[in-house]
Design an enzyme around this catalytic site. Structure first.
Site, mmCIF file in Angstrom:
data_model
loop_
_atom_site.group_PDB
_atom_site.id
_atom_site.type_symbol
_atom_site.label_atom_id
_atom_site.label_comp_id
_atom_site.label_asym_id
_atom_site.label_seq_id
_atom_site.Cartn_x
_atom_site.Cartn_y
_atom_site.Cartn_z
ATOM 1 N N ARG A 99 3.214 8.449 -12.167
ATOM 2 C CA ARG A 99 2.525 9.550 -11.498
ATOM 3 C C ARG A 99 2.797 9.622 -10.000
ATOM 4 N NH1 ARG A 99 -0.975 8.618 -15.934
ATOM 5 N NH2 ARG A 99 -1.894 6.871 -14.845
ATOM 6 N N GLU A 114 6.243 -9.492 -9.801
ATOM 7 C CA GLU A 114 5.355 -9.649 -10.955
ATOM 8 C C GLU A 114 3.910 -9.542 -10.477
ATOM 9 O OE1 GLU A 114 6.614 -12.622 -14.184
ATOM 10 O OE2 GLU A 114 4.791 -13.498 -13.322
HETATM 11 P P1 AMP Z 1 -4.423 -0.576 -10.373
HETATM 12 O O1 AMP Z 1 -3.195 -1.429 -10.385
HETATM 13 O O2 AMP Z 1 -5.600 -1.219 -11.074
HETATM 14 O O3 AMP Z 1 -4.802 -0.118 -8.970
HETATM 15 O O4 AMP Z 1 -4.110 0.696 -11.262
HETATM 16 C C1 AMP Z 1 -3.440 1.762 -10.720
HETATM 17 C C2 AMP Z 1 -2.563 2.472 -11.713
HETATM 18 O O5 AMP Z 1 -3.221 2.691 -12.961
HETATM 19 C C3 AMP Z 1 -2.210 3.826 -11.148
HETATM 20 O O6 AMP Z 1 -0.817 4.017 -11.319
HETATM 21 C C4 AMP Z 1 -3.032 4.820 -11.958
HETATM 22 O O7 AMP Z 1 -2.215 5.878 -12.347
HETATM 23 C C5 AMP Z 1 -3.561 4.058 -13.170
HETATM 24 N N1 AMP Z 1 -5.044 4.111 -13.321
HETATM 25 C C6 AMP Z 1 -5.895 3.060 -13.281
HETATM 26 N N2 AMP Z 1 -7.164 3.440 -13.478
HETATM 27 C C7 AMP Z 1 -7.145 4.774 -13.640
HETATM 28 C C8 AMP Z 1 -8.163 5.787 -13.870
HETATM 29 N N3 AMP Z 1 -9.467 5.496 -13.963
HETATM 30 N N4 AMP Z 1 -7.769 7.080 -13.957
HETATM 31 C C9 AMP Z 1 -6.456 7.393 -13.865
HETATM 32 N N5 AMP Z 1 -5.468 6.504 -13.653
HETATM 33 C C10 AMP Z 1 -5.786 5.211 -13.550
#
Ligand code: AMP
Length: 183
Positions: A68, A101
């Site tokens: 995205r 990683e």
């Molecule tokens: P993080 O590594 O936990 O910050 O997760 C971020 C990635 O997961 C991003 O690329 C988001 O597109 C996706 N993501 C995580 N949680 C959500 C959510 N509640 N709604 C939409 N996308 C999410």
């Protein structure tokens, strides 16, 4: 952009983001950004407010995270007069890569960037749609830092504040998100 005008635009955009409960698994409130891209009005408002912070920063490369981050990333790059660099999941980039990683809720994940995609004089803006726990962006940040660039900015459309993802980043890193939700 005037502060008041920006506030009004952000208020409109906040109403356009679609919340999808229990996607992809029960308990997750999925923030669907595709509704922001869906009309020329919202796409243009989103582009303008995203760019507002970065116009005078001398950005030379926008790095987008799969998948995205591949939507607004190239739009911002074009508008800023910068190049675009993808960060992808393993096995997708064809030439020599650096890899990082990172821990996920269950198990580990990896991301990769082409070794020759950034140079020491680059000023980099890393973009993804959403900051949750921050694991993905922190891995991307470390990947870009390893390549010895001049400066790194970090940008999201949405931040889920209660997950405290921004705490992973050193205090001097400029981490910005347009629209904030508790969770
Ligand atoms: P993080 O590594 O936990 O910050 O997760 C971020 C990635 O997961 C991003 O690329 C988001 O597109 C996706 N993501 C995580 N949680 C959500 C959510 N509640 N709604 C939409 N996308 C999410």
């Amino acid at each position: 952009m005037e502060e008041l005008e920006k506030e009004q635009i952000l208020e409109s955009l906040r109403k356009i983001v679609r919340n999808v409960p229990d996607f992809p698994i029960p308990g997750i409130q999925f923030k669907d950004v595709t509704t922001l891209f869906n009309t020329k009005e919202s796409l243009s408002m989103l582009t303008n407010v995203l760019l507002d912070e970065y116009r005078n920063k001398g950005i030379t490369k926008v790095v987008g995270i799969e998948s995205r981050g591949f939507i607004m990333g190239p739009i911002m790059a074009l508008e800023l007069g910068a190049g675009f660099v993808p960060i992808r999941k393993p096995g997708k980039l064809p030439a020599a890569v650096f890899e990082e990683e990172y821990k996920k809720e269950y198990g580990v994940d990896k991301i990769q960037i082409h070794k020759d995609s950034l140079a020491p004089d680059d000023v980099v803006l890393i973009h993804d749609d959403l900051l949750a726990t921050g694991g993905t962006m922190f891995a991307a940040y470390n990947l870009v830092k390893r390549m010895g660039v001049k400066k790194v900015y970090v940008n999201f459309i949405i931040e889920l504040e209660q997950l405290e993802g921004r705490k992973l980043f050193p205090k001097d890193v400029d981490v910005k998100a347009l629209i904030k939700y508790p969770i």
